[in-house]
Design an enzyme around this catalytic site. Sequence first.
Site, PDB file in Angstrom:
ATOM      1  N   TYR A  38       0.832  -1.199   0.000  1.00 45.44           N
ATOM      2  CA  TYR A  38       0.000   0.000   0.000  1.00 45.44           C
ATOM      3  C   TYR A  38       0.870   1.254   0.000  1.00 45.44           C
ATOM      4  O   TYR A  38       1.929   1.299   0.642  1.00 45.44           O
ATOM      5  CB  TYR A  38      -0.878   0.047   1.261  1.00 45.44           C
ATOM      6  CG  TYR A  38      -1.907  -1.056   1.360  1.00 45.44           C
ATOM      7  CD1 TYR A  38      -2.637  -1.480   0.252  1.00 45.44           C
ATOM      8  CD2 TYR A  38      -2.174  -1.660   2.593  1.00 45.44           C
ATOM      9  CE1 TYR A  38      -3.591  -2.478   0.366  1.00 45.44           C
ATOM     10  CE2 TYR A  38      -3.136  -2.643   2.714  1.00 45.44           C
ATOM     11  CZ  TYR A  38      -3.836  -3.055   1.596  1.00 45.44           C
ATOM     12  OH  TYR A  38      -4.789  -4.028   1.707  1.00 45.44           O
ATOM     13  N   HIS A 194     -11.937   3.275   6.664  1.00 47.12           N
ATOM     14  CA  HIS A 194     -10.738   2.502   6.314  1.00 47.12           C
ATOM     15  C   HIS A 194     -10.254   1.647   7.480  1.00 47.12           C
ATOM     16  O   HIS A 194      -9.196   0.997   7.377  1.00 47.12           O
ATOM     17  CB  HIS A 194      -9.607   3.441   5.854  1.00 47.12           C
ATOM     18  CG  HIS A 194      -9.778   3.919   4.431  1.00 47.12           C
ATOM     19  ND1 HIS A 194      -9.939   5.236   4.089  1.00 47.12           N
ATOM     20  CD2 HIS A 194      -9.823   3.230   3.251  1.00 47.12           C
ATOM     21  CE1 HIS A 194     -10.068   5.349   2.773  1.00 47.12           C
ATOM     22  NE2 HIS A 194      -9.997   4.150   2.245  1.00 47.12           N
ATOM     23  N   ARG A 224      -6.244   6.741  -8.649  1.00 48.74           N
ATOM     24  CA  ARG A 224      -5.341   5.720  -8.136  1.00 48.74           C
ATOM     25  C   ARG A 224      -5.888   4.363  -8.552  1.00 48.74           C
ATOM     26  O   ARG A 224      -7.059   4.253  -8.929  1.00 48.74           O
ATOM     27  CB  ARG A 224      -5.186   5.790  -6.602  1.00 48.74           C
ATOM     28  CG  ARG A 224      -6.451   5.488  -5.835  1.00 48.74           C
ATOM     29  CD  ARG A 224      -6.241   5.648  -4.337  1.00 48.74           C
ATOM     30  NE  ARG A 224      -5.348   4.661  -3.791  1.00 48.74           N
ATOM     31  CZ  ARG A 224      -5.734   3.483  -3.299  1.00 48.74           C
ATOM     32  NH1 ARG A 224      -6.998   3.141  -3.296  1.00 48.74           N
ATOM     33  NH2 ARG A 224      -4.856   2.639  -2.811  1.00 48.74           N
ATOM     34  N   ASN A 226      -6.505   0.320  -7.351  1.00 51.74           N
ATOM     35  CA  ASN A 226      -6.568  -0.634  -6.252  1.00 51.74           C
ATOM     36  C   ASN A 226      -6.885  -1.999  -6.885  1.00 51.74           C
ATOM     37  O   ASN A 226      -7.366  -2.065  -8.008  1.00 51.74           O
ATOM     38  CB  ASN A 226      -7.677  -0.220  -5.276  1.00 51.74           C
ATOM     39  CG  ASN A 226      -7.691  -1.098  -4.053  1.00 51.74           C
ATOM     40  OD1 ASN A 226      -6.645  -1.316  -3.448  1.00 51.74           O
ATOM     41  ND2 ASN A 226      -8.855  -1.623  -3.698  1.00 51.74           N
ATOM     42  N   GLU A 266      -9.586  -1.775  -9.622  1.00 54.75           N
ATOM     43  CA  GLU A 266     -10.441  -0.593  -9.514  1.00 54.75           C
ATOM     44  C   GLU A 266      -9.640   0.634  -9.949  1.00 54.75           C
ATOM     45  O   GLU A 266      -8.598   0.945  -9.360  1.00 54.75           O
ATOM     46  CB  GLU A 266     -10.898  -0.400  -8.068  1.00 54.75           C
ATOM     47  CG  GLU A 266     -11.791  -1.523  -7.582  1.00 54.75           C
ATOM     48  CD  GLU A 266     -12.109  -1.422  -6.094  1.00 54.75           C
ATOM     49  OE1 GLU A 266     -12.980  -2.189  -5.642  1.00 54.75           O
ATOM     50  OE2 GLU A 266     -11.497  -0.593  -5.378  1.00 54.75           O
ATOM     51  N   TYR A 317      -6.622 -10.074   4.348  1.00 47.80           N
ATOM     52  CA  TYR A 317      -7.602  -9.000   4.195  1.00 47.80           C
ATOM     53  C   TYR A 317      -8.315  -9.070   2.842  1.00 47.80           C
ATOM     54  O   TYR A 317      -9.524  -8.883   2.742  1.00 47.80           O
ATOM     55  CB  TYR A 317      -6.906  -7.642   4.351  1.00 47.80           C
ATOM     56  CG  TYR A 317      -7.804  -6.487   3.993  1.00 47.80           C
ATOM     57  CD1 TYR A 317      -8.884  -6.147   4.808  1.00 47.80           C
ATOM     58  CD2 TYR A 317      -7.605  -5.750   2.828  1.00 47.80           C
ATOM     59  CE1 TYR A 317      -9.732  -5.100   4.472  1.00 47.80           C
ATOM     60  CE2 TYR A 317      -8.441  -4.707   2.487  1.00 47.80           C
ATOM     61  CZ  TYR A 317      -9.498  -4.383   3.308  1.00 47.80           C
ATOM     62  OH  TYR A 317     -10.341  -3.362   2.962  1.00 47.80           O
ATOM     63  N   LYS A 318      -7.551  -9.367   1.782  1.00 48.59           N
ATOM     64  CA  LYS A 318      -8.147  -9.428   0.459  1.00 48.59           C
ATOM     65  C   LYS A 318      -8.917 -10.728   0.215  1.00 48.59           C
ATOM     66  O   LYS A 318      -9.517 -10.897  -0.856  1.00 48.59           O
ATOM     67  CB  LYS A 318      -7.064  -9.247  -0.614  1.00 48.59           C
ATOM     68  CG  LYS A 318      -6.506  -7.814  -0.687  1.00 48.59           C
ATOM     69  CD  LYS A 318      -5.369  -7.741  -1.704  1.00 48.59           C
ATOM     70  CE  LYS A 318      -4.721  -6.367  -1.759  1.00 48.59           C
ATOM     71  NZ  LYS A 318      -5.531  -5.355  -2.440  1.00 48.59           N
TER      72      LYS A 318
HETATM   73  C1  HEM Z   1     -10.045   0.273   1.122  1.00 51.14           C
HETATM   74  C2  HEM Z   1     -13.398   3.702   0.464  1.00 51.14           C
HETATM   75  C3  HEM Z   1      -9.993   6.863  -0.838  1.00 51.14           C
HETATM   76  C4  HEM Z   1      -6.626   3.572   0.149  1.00 51.14           C
HETATM   77  C5  HEM Z   1     -11.239   0.954   1.120  1.00 51.14           C
HETATM   78  C6  HEM Z   1     -12.515   0.404   1.514  1.00 51.14           C
HETATM   79  C7  HEM Z   1     -13.446   1.361   1.328  1.00 51.14           C
HETATM   80  C8  HEM Z   1     -12.779   2.526   0.816  1.00 51.14           C
HETATM   81  C9  HEM Z   1     -14.937   1.263   1.592  1.00 51.14           C
HETATM   82  C10 HEM Z   1     -12.766  -1.006   2.064  1.00 51.14           C
HETATM   83  C11 HEM Z   1     -12.609  -0.975   3.568  1.00 51.14           C
HETATM   84  C12 HEM Z   1     -13.153  -2.250   4.217  1.00 51.14           C
HETATM   85  O1  HEM Z   1     -12.452  -3.282   4.203  1.00 51.14           O
HETATM   86  O2  HEM Z   1     -14.275  -2.214   4.728  1.00 51.14           O
HETATM   87  C13 HEM Z   1     -12.766   4.835   0.015  1.00 51.14           C
HETATM   88  C14 HEM Z   1     -13.431   6.062  -0.338  1.00 51.14           C
HETATM   89  C15 HEM Z   1     -12.478   6.945  -0.702  1.00 51.14           C
HETATM   90  C16 HEM Z   1     -11.196   6.281  -0.553  1.00 51.14           C
HETATM   91  C17 HEM Z   1     -14.943   6.283  -0.309  1.00 51.14           C
HETATM   92  C18 HEM Z   1     -12.630   8.346  -1.194  1.00 51.14           C
HETATM   93  C19 HEM Z   1     -13.056   9.346  -0.572  1.00 51.14           C
HETATM   94  C20 HEM Z   1      -8.791   6.253  -0.656  1.00 51.14           C
HETATM   95  C21 HEM Z   1      -7.522   6.884  -0.917  1.00 51.14           C
HETATM   96  C22 HEM Z   1      -6.570   5.977  -0.639  1.00 51.14           C
HETATM   97  C23 HEM Z   1      -7.242   4.746  -0.206  1.00 51.14           C
HETATM   98  C24 HEM Z   1      -7.330   8.312  -1.429  1.00 51.14           C
HETATM   99  C25 HEM Z   1      -5.102   6.247  -0.801  1.00 51.14           C
HETATM  100  C26 HEM Z   1      -4.152   5.650  -0.251  1.00 51.14           C
HETATM  101  C27 HEM Z   1      -7.273   2.380   0.433  1.00 51.14           C
HETATM  102  C28 HEM Z   1      -6.587   1.106   0.602  1.00 51.14           C
HETATM  103  C29 HEM Z   1      -7.577   0.158   0.858  1.00 51.14           C
HETATM  104  C30 HEM Z   1      -8.833   0.869   0.867  1.00 51.14           C
HETATM  105  C31 HEM Z   1      -5.090   0.870   0.501  1.00 51.14           C
HETATM  106  C32 HEM Z   1      -7.373  -1.359   0.996  1.00 51.14           C
HETATM  107  C33 HEM Z   1      -7.737  -1.969  -0.337  1.00 51.14           C
HETATM  108  C34 HEM Z   1      -7.393  -3.417  -0.579  1.00 51.14           C
HETATM  109  O3  HEM Z   1      -6.391  -3.937  -0.121  1.00 51.14           O
HETATM  110  O4  HEM Z   1      -8.142  -4.057  -1.350  1.00 51.14           O
HETATM  111  N1  HEM Z   1     -11.430   2.242   0.708  1.00 51.14           N
HETATM  112  N2  HEM Z   1     -11.420   5.000  -0.115  1.00 51.14           N
HETATM  113  N3  HEM Z   1      -8.587   4.961  -0.232  1.00 51.14           N
HETATM  114  N4  HEM Z   1      -8.618   2.187   0.580  1.00 51.14           N
HETATM  115 FE1  HEM Z   1     -10.005   3.625   0.274  1.00 51.14          FE
END
Ligand code: HEM
Length: 344
Positions: A38, A194, A224, A226, A266, A317-318
């Site tokens: 990350y 998060h 970005r 994901n 994504e 986690y994934k």
């Molecule tokens: C995961 C929403 C912006 C980094 C997630 C999750 C949600 C989410 C709902 C899943 C959390 C769970 O497990 O319940 C959002 C929303 C954003 C946003 C609505 C915008 C406003 C960002 C940004 C970053 C980020 C700007 C930049 C670093 C991550 C990472 C994960 C994550 C690293 C884990 C994903 C994975 O391993 O699959 N986010 N996020 N997010 N988000 Fe965001």
Amino acid sequence: MTIAGGADDTFRGKFSFRNSDAAIIRFPFPFHEDRYMYAVNLEPHTHAGPTDAFVRDFDVDEHYVAECRERALVLEQDPSRCRVLAHMMDAEWDTLELLMESLARDYPALFALDKDGARWRWRNRPLGIDATFTFGDPSTLPQPPFEYITRQVQGDFTLQDQRDDNIYIDGGMVTTQADWSLDFDLGMAFHEWHGPVPVAHDLGVFDRALKYLLRLQYGRPVRRLNWTMTVNPRLDTSPENYPIWGPDRATVTAGNVGERLHLRVELQTLFRLPRSNGILFGIRCYLISLNEILRVPKWRRRLHRVLRDLHPELVTYKGLSRYLPTAVAFLAAHDDGALTGPGI
Ligand code: HEM
């Protein structure tokens, strides 16, 4: 990119979803090196990028009609997948304006928007829509403005309100999500929603990302990538429907992994909205099977190495634990050991 070809795709049942050769070539492959961790991987969302999928505000591809149909099916079964809090009405109209203007500008053969003051005419040719309505008057649309327009665009969307030096998920259209629930997260602040993500909090990723987003400027969107993995080309992997898709994880075998297991990417975009000062977050989901990945030598080597060396907490986690060894063994057989340079 033409949108013809994928109109009959299904993301459930017999899973007829496939990528054409053109769709494989433009796939937004997420790894620029042979390992993954990350990071605050935000960059300007300019009209440029490594493939054609990056070059428009909102990407429309051959799966457009099929994905809109899939969204309608999910909403029919569960209307709560689209929810917006009452104070976000300005952000709803901001979203409608941004999406209609962008689509009409970027795909003039598919969409058209004509304005006569507040009287707007919207034409969506692939979905056969020709509608006239009054901008700012929800009674002139069949659904509230955010739902109306996001039913006509691929990918999920959330609406963030900005207040008290934080951003809050105060709305969303979420039907193609990787195992998170809008219903559960609605109203939460950035670090709260998060909360379940491992490792990244300790690395300071979310502190830095929030600071960046609080300063996001109108007209300067960012993006970005994901990723995760999904068994079968299924868009709706929601916690609400876990009993339907969760058991798929136990069906992956050495014999079917190439066809059944998909890399799920994504392409996330963030736009400051002009009237509400909210933020629109687009989560555009792309699926590609391991067999399709095999066709690009650099991708198959790289995906093998990323998955083989992935941090154990990210594996858990994934949700990859159950089939990861099968996937790694499959890809290892197609990794010739060649050095791969940086970049996609
Ligand atoms: C995961 C929403 C912006 C980094 C997630 C999750 C949600 C989410 C709902 C899943 C959390 C769970 O497990 O319940 C959002 C929303 C954003 C946003 C609505 C915008 C406003 C960002 C940004 C970053 C980020 C700007 C930049 C670093 C991550 C990472 C994960 C994550 C690293 C884990 C994903 C994975 O391993 O699959 N986010 N996020 N997010 N988000 Fe965001």
